[in-house]
Design a protein around this motif. Structure first.
Motif, PDB file in Angstrom:
ATOM      1  N   ARG A  27      12.622  -4.513  -4.615  1.00 51.32           N
ATOM      2  CA  ARG A  27      12.165  -4.599  -3.048  1.00 51.32           C
ATOM      3  C   ARG A  27      11.051  -4.702  -2.560  1.00 51.32           C
ATOM      4  NH1 ARG A  27      12.986  -0.884   0.552  1.00 51.32           N
ATOM      5  NH2 ARG A  27      12.950   1.101  -0.451  1.00 51.32           N
ATOM      6  N   GLY A  51       7.813  -3.851  -1.145  1.00 49.11           N
ATOM      7  CA  GLY A  51       7.253  -2.588  -0.761  1.00 49.11           C
ATOM      8  C   GLY A  51       7.388  -1.393  -1.873  1.00 49.11           C
ATOM      9  N   SER A  52       8.375  -1.746  -2.817  1.00 45.86           N
ATOM     10  CA  SER A  52       8.650  -0.869  -3.901  1.00 45.86           C
ATOM     11  C   SER A  52       7.643  -1.458  -5.369  1.00 45.86           C
ATOM     12  CB  SER A  52       9.943  -0.547  -4.404  1.00 45.86           C
ATOM     13  OG  SER A  52      10.536  -1.754  -4.919  1.00 45.86           O
ATOM     14  N   ARG A  69       0.417  -2.622   2.284  1.00 48.53           N
ATOM     15  CA  ARG A  69       1.266  -2.401   3.186  1.00 48.53           C
ATOM     16  C   ARG A  69       0.460  -1.523   4.224  1.00 48.53           C
ATOM     17  NH1 ARG A  69       6.022   1.115   1.397  1.00 48.53           N
ATOM     18  NH2 ARG A  69       6.356   0.417   3.618  1.00 48.53           N
ATOM     19  N   GLN A 118       1.934   0.207   6.839  1.00 50.84           N
ATOM     20  CA  GLN A 118       2.842   0.881   7.449  1.00 50.84           C
ATOM     21  C   GLN A 118       3.570   1.839   6.342  1.00 50.84           C
ATOM     22  OE1 GLN A 118       5.016  -0.417  10.807  1.00 50.84           O
ATOM     23  NE2 GLN A 118       3.653   0.422  12.171  1.00 50.84           N
ATOM     24  N   THR A 119       4.013   2.964   6.741  1.00 54.56           N
ATOM     25  CA  THR A 119       4.767   3.650   5.832  1.00 54.56           C
ATOM     26  C   THR A 119       6.185   3.619   6.540  1.00 54.56           C
ATOM     27  OG1 THR A 119       2.956   5.001   5.372  1.00 54.56           O
ATOM     28  CG2 THR A 119       5.052   5.618   4.326  1.00 54.56           C
ATOM     29  N   ASP A 120       7.245   3.592   5.625  1.00 53.41           N
ATOM     30  CA  ASP A 120       8.771   3.625   6.146  1.00 53.41           C
ATOM     31  C   ASP A 120       8.844   5.018   6.584  1.00 53.41           C
ATOM     32  OD1 ASP A 120       9.040   1.013   5.684  1.00 53.41           O
ATOM     33  OD2 ASP A 120      10.374   1.510   3.684  1.00 53.41           O
ATOM     34  N   ARG A 121       9.449   5.259   7.649  1.00 58.02           N
ATOM     35  CA  ARG A 121      10.011   6.415   8.114  1.00 58.02           C
ATOM     36  C   ARG A 121      11.191   6.750   7.408  1.00 58.02           C
ATOM     37  NH1 ARG A 121       8.721   4.300  13.027  1.00 58.02           N
ATOM     38  NH2 ARG A 121      10.694   3.309  13.258  1.00 58.02           N
ATOM     39  N   ARG A 125      14.899   7.393   6.541  1.00 56.58           N
ATOM     40  CA  ARG A 125      16.167   7.312   6.915  1.00 56.58           C
ATOM     41  C   ARG A 125      16.667   8.699   7.487  1.00 56.58           C
ATOM     42  NH1 ARG A 125      21.274   3.515   5.579  1.00 56.58           N
ATOM     43  NH2 ARG A 125      19.748   2.186   6.667  1.00 56.58           N
ATOM     44  N   THR A 171      16.231  14.566   8.277  1.00 56.44           N
ATOM     45  CA  THR A 171      16.145  14.074   7.045  1.00 56.44           C
ATOM     46  C   THR A 171      17.323  14.541   5.896  1.00 56.44           C
ATOM     47  OG1 THR A 171      14.544  16.038   6.175  1.00 56.44           O
ATOM     48  CG2 THR A 171      13.693  13.710   7.025  1.00 56.44           C
ATOM     49  N   GLU A 228      17.947   0.854  10.611  1.00 58.23           N
ATOM     50  CA  GLU A 228      16.403   1.166  10.197  1.00 58.23           C
ATOM     51  C   GLU A 228      16.132   2.186  11.090  1.00 58.23           C
ATOM     52  OE1 GLU A 228      14.977   0.458   7.117  1.00 58.23           O
ATOM     53  OE2 GLU A 228      17.004   0.093   6.763  1.00 58.23           O
TER      54      GLU A 228
END
Ligand code: TYC
Length: 110
Positions: free
Chosen positions: A3, A5-6, A20, A22-25, A27, A78, A110
């Protein structure tokens, strides 16, 4: 397969450049309290106060909502924290002989 970003670590021929800003927050997961007929109301209130840091008043409202509706949100965390709380509270309930059940579930979207 891979996917956005990975990292592409597979053995296929594709190359992927990652850029990138931004870093994903992570879930977040809800800890749900489930109603049952045997766990004392006071035990549920004490769990909400001790493990979920709810005020006495909030704890009572949440407990009563679960009692009447069947389930309710104790807190949102988290994944690790949510699962730890489920395990800790379930263990405490078992030690005291109560069937109280909790589950952790991911928040939608998300
Ligand atoms: N229904 C329980 C009773 O009447 C109280 C209760 C509330 C139990 C919330 C579990 O998650 C729960 N003693």
């Amino acid at each position: 397969m891979t996917r956005p970003g990975s990292p592409n670590t597979g053995g296929d021929q594709r190359t992927q450049t990652l850029e990138r800003t931004q870093t994903d927050r992570p879930r977040l997961w809800r800890v749900l309290l489930l109603n049952d007929d045997y766990t004392p109301m006071e035990f549920v209130v004490s769990v909400l106060s001790r493990y979920f840091r709810r005020s006495e008043q909030d704890a009572r409202l949440i407990m009563l909502a679960v009692h009447h509706k069947g389930q309710g949100v104790a807190g949102v965390y988290t994944r690790d924290v949510a699962e730890t709380k489920v395990a800790q509270v379930s263990a405490q309930a078992r030690r005291e002989g109560y069937p109280l059940r909790l589950v952790a579930e991911p928040e939608a979207g998300e």
